[in-house]
Design a protein around this motif. Sequence first.
Motif, PDB file in Angstrom:
ATOM      1  N   TYR A  37      49.212  62.582  56.625  1.00  0.00           N
ATOM      2  CA  TYR A  37      47.799  62.869  56.378  1.00  0.00           C
ATOM      3  C   TYR A  37      47.465  64.233  56.978  1.00  0.00           C
ATOM      4  O   TYR A  37      47.752  64.470  58.156  1.00  0.00           O
ATOM      5  CB  TYR A  37      46.924  61.796  57.036  1.00  0.00           C
ATOM      6  N   CYS A  43      50.630  65.058  52.071  1.00  0.00           N
ATOM      7  CA  CYS A  43      50.767  63.664  51.626  1.00  0.00           C
ATOM      8  C   CYS A  43      51.500  63.546  50.298  1.00  0.00           C
ATOM      9  O   CYS A  43      51.458  62.500  49.659  1.00  0.00           O
ATOM     10  CB  CYS A  43      49.377  63.065  51.475  1.00  0.00           C
ATOM     11  N   ARG A  46      49.205  64.124  45.157  1.00  0.00           N
ATOM     12  CA  ARG A  46      48.675  64.047  46.520  1.00  0.00           C
ATOM     13  C   ARG A  46      48.234  62.606  46.733  1.00  0.00           C
ATOM     14  O   ARG A  46      47.234  62.165  46.144  1.00  0.00           O
ATOM     15  CB  ARG A  46      47.505  65.001  46.705  1.00  0.00           C
ATOM     16  N   CYS A  51      46.788  61.193  49.046  1.00  0.00           N
ATOM     17  CA  CYS A  51      45.502  60.951  49.719  1.00  0.00           C
ATOM     18  C   CYS A  51      44.369  60.767  48.732  1.00  0.00           C
ATOM     19  O   CYS A  51      43.325  60.226  49.087  1.00  0.00           O
ATOM     20  CB  CYS A  51      45.174  62.084  50.695  1.00  0.00           C
TER      21      CYS A  51
HETATM   22  S1  FES Z   1      46.380  64.882  52.988  1.00  0.00           S
HETATM   23 FE1  FES Z   1      46.103  66.936  52.428  1.00  0.00          FE
HETATM   24  S2  FES Z   1      46.595  66.919  50.329  1.00  0.00           S
HETATM   25 FE2  FES Z   1      46.587  64.856  50.874  1.00  0.00          FE
END
Ligand code: FES
Lengths: 760, 153
Positions: free
Chosen positions: B36, B46, B56, B58
Amino acid sequence: MEPSKTTHSRRSFLRSSLLAGGGLMISFSWLPEAVKAANGIDAGVPGQWSELTGYIRITPDNVIRILNPNPEFGQNVMTSLPMIIAEELDADWEKIVVEMGPHDNVKLGPQFTGGSNSVRMYWKPMREAGAAARAMLLQAAAGTWSVPVEELTTKAATIFHEKSGRSATYGSFATKAAAIPVPKEIHTKAVKDFKILRKAQKNVEGSKIVTGKPLFGLDYHQEGMLIAMIQHPPAFGMKLQSFDASQALGMPGIKDVFSLKLYPEGFEQGGFDTRTFNELLVVVGKTTWEVMNARKKLVAQWQPAGDTKDTMAGRNGKREVTVPGELESTDSQLAKMEAFSKQPAQQLRKDGDPESAFRNAAQIIERTYNAPFLAHNCMEPMNFFADVTDEKALLAGPLQAPGWTEPTLSKILNLPPEKIEIRMTRMGGGFGRRAYGHYLSEAALISRKVKAPVKLIYTREDDMTYGIYRPMYTATYRAALDANKNLIAFHVKGGGIPEHAIHANRFPAGAVDNYLAEGWQIPSNITIGAFRAPRSNFNAAAEQSFLDEVAEAMGKDPIDLRLELLKRAKEKPIGEKNDYDADRYAGVLQLVREKSGWGKPENKKYHRGVAAYFCHNSYAAHVVDMVMKDGRPFVERVYSAMDCGIVINTDAATNMVEGAVTDGIGNAFYGRLSHKEGKAEQNNFHRYRMIRHSEAPDKIEVHFVQNDLDPTGLGEPPFPPVFGAVANALYKATGKRHYDQPYLNPPPKTATKPENKRPF
Amino acid sequence: MLKLNINKKDYELNIDPNTPLLWVLRDIVGLVGTKYGCGIAQCGACTVHLNGEAVRSCVTTVSRAAGQKVVTIEGLSVNGDHPLQQAWLELDVSQCGYCQAGQIMSAAVLLKENKNPTDKDIDNAMEGNICRCGTYLRIHKAIQLAAEIQRKG
Ligand code: FES
Ligand code: FES
């Protein structure tokens, strides 16, 4: 072999003891005074410097384990410190097992990562720990074989007796060696005999990193662990008024919601107890996502905190400090700095008669430089694991200075230090930020409150808007030239929020007859902290840009001017407290001049800027080669010269300089944390511009001055002069001097496509 | 009940379908190699593969990943010897190392689709991955080296 200069009877002691199951363990301790004396470390660093120790374990089957004492945040100390021991031990580096040591300032020394100090402070103790262990093993072998110890040699953790043709591993003598008293005099290797040091050795955690092993604080896990997040006030100068937790508490997975006070009333803060907000809202639940969602449902009222008081611990007793309550904005901060810069300031150093020199000058050059707050933006946001009961505390996570945080924990948890265990994980960056352990203390109090193991996680937004920034700085530089364009006086007056950056005894102090340095500061509720080469990272931008402009006014090549001044500082130094070595300073400039082909026609196509700086006892110079593409400046090549004494790990050191250069370009071009009515205007990477892949130089050529001097700092020193070199190249590229950081403001858009390839 | 296939292993999870894949991997499945860094698709820490594409995690809901093939850094190679991993070690790329799993996962998709990437190709593929330690130059070289290792088989 050179006998070590330190004798162990008075100032230090070595202990060896049998490991359970046989084998030699040698721990090496030092009184802090001895360490400081031996390594020239600034005794003014806050916190407690306790004993220094290195750890070696050898098992009978010749497995050698070395404990790394210092927290790893990317400076590669986990590799470089054990290398020093292995060298003197004469071990086979490929077979060494390195482990992160526990927090134990008595056995393992200061255990502090910061101030580019790791190698500096552990250099001598680690060499002697390795050499002492080797001597004991040799003695054990000599006894066993009944041969004179002088006839024995070692290689790759094996002892040889050439005459009799005998050889055996260290491990086979480990048990016996453990019973041998530690030698009174320790002989360390001659530098020319180094086999492991001054070579490239791979990062001992490299393969764990590229395979995604749990290494970092955020990866730390314990069965039954809960997740906690804080909600801090939305702006500096605000505090909690009231809150309603009912909605948040009703969200799935949520265990508790409460407000938390960090320090009790009148708590005496040490230098690294900085915290921005003393009262926070806390949400605790089962998983990160559940806690994130519940936090959005918090209903909180915030109010201006007004002026508040902090109690600071100090050498001469505690003192009260007023933290102003104003909700600051960047514009008002700049206006305030301008007003303050016109007021009388504290004189920091004065040589000769600068006033009359300026009065009589044929030409005066005066320039003012400004720089914003910077956020550290460690890629791993602040976090810490805590499992705290009324009896004991276990904490694990990323931090730079466990020894500074432990006394604080002890006080706020009311537990003796021996009941507090701090485990140091690998850190996803630190850059100074993780020397401030407030997030540890928060995690500990949260765990105690909810009576469960807890991992506290800051989101990127929490992290970026919390404070503990690089301060906001300004400085006005003045140079006086006589009718023949000689530099006759130099004046710097620097200020900042909440501190100025001036190092009064650094170059060009000592090189100019008439010199004046002054400083002032404006208190603020925006908290600050050490940021990769504190103060230097501004000075090297301002001073080195200014010198470039002075050289131009004098009609001189910028490297020539610096070298002339350094020659002067060497031959006829002005004043006494010049804290740099003019020869070494000149050395990096000469080296970078040569390696970059400075002045060579084939480099004409580049806009070139040069800068050099001294900090953390090391010297760095860069030549930056800039090109313009579509009206945008890019740094295409960089030549770097470093003098940090003996280079422990050549490739890792090169990596560190490359990183400092890249980080420096990014911060010089884009780094900026601004405020509006107390609120940080950047809260994540869509607003806080970081240097990206395509913006890094294509080539960074790093050269180290070759000498046999004891190692000095490396993590920080190459960083500051990047700013100056970039500014000077930018002038060549655009014809405009850049006085305000960041140099590209607003920043150009990135080529980043934040969305995934396929929309979702 | 959501069915997930992560690193060739099947999982059945009883979970809010809006949960980002990142937190499912880290908190539920216990694969913490995926990092993260920002939570808003800005840093690339991520990055994982979803059916062979870099995403990504996240901002990728777990429901989107349901029934698809997810590969994380832990599953990139069986023995940790993907050409990129070899190249990363050969050039000792890492400093703090926090961003590197994401960097490698982004680079892996590039190399799969492009056996001989140009500088520009690498720049484009890697622009979304931030490294505060500033290891971009080594990352760039390591991708070129990995391409070479891959070509040689
Ligand atoms: S945590 Fe930064 S792009 Fe997903
Ligand atoms: S290696 Fe530290 S962020 Fe990339």
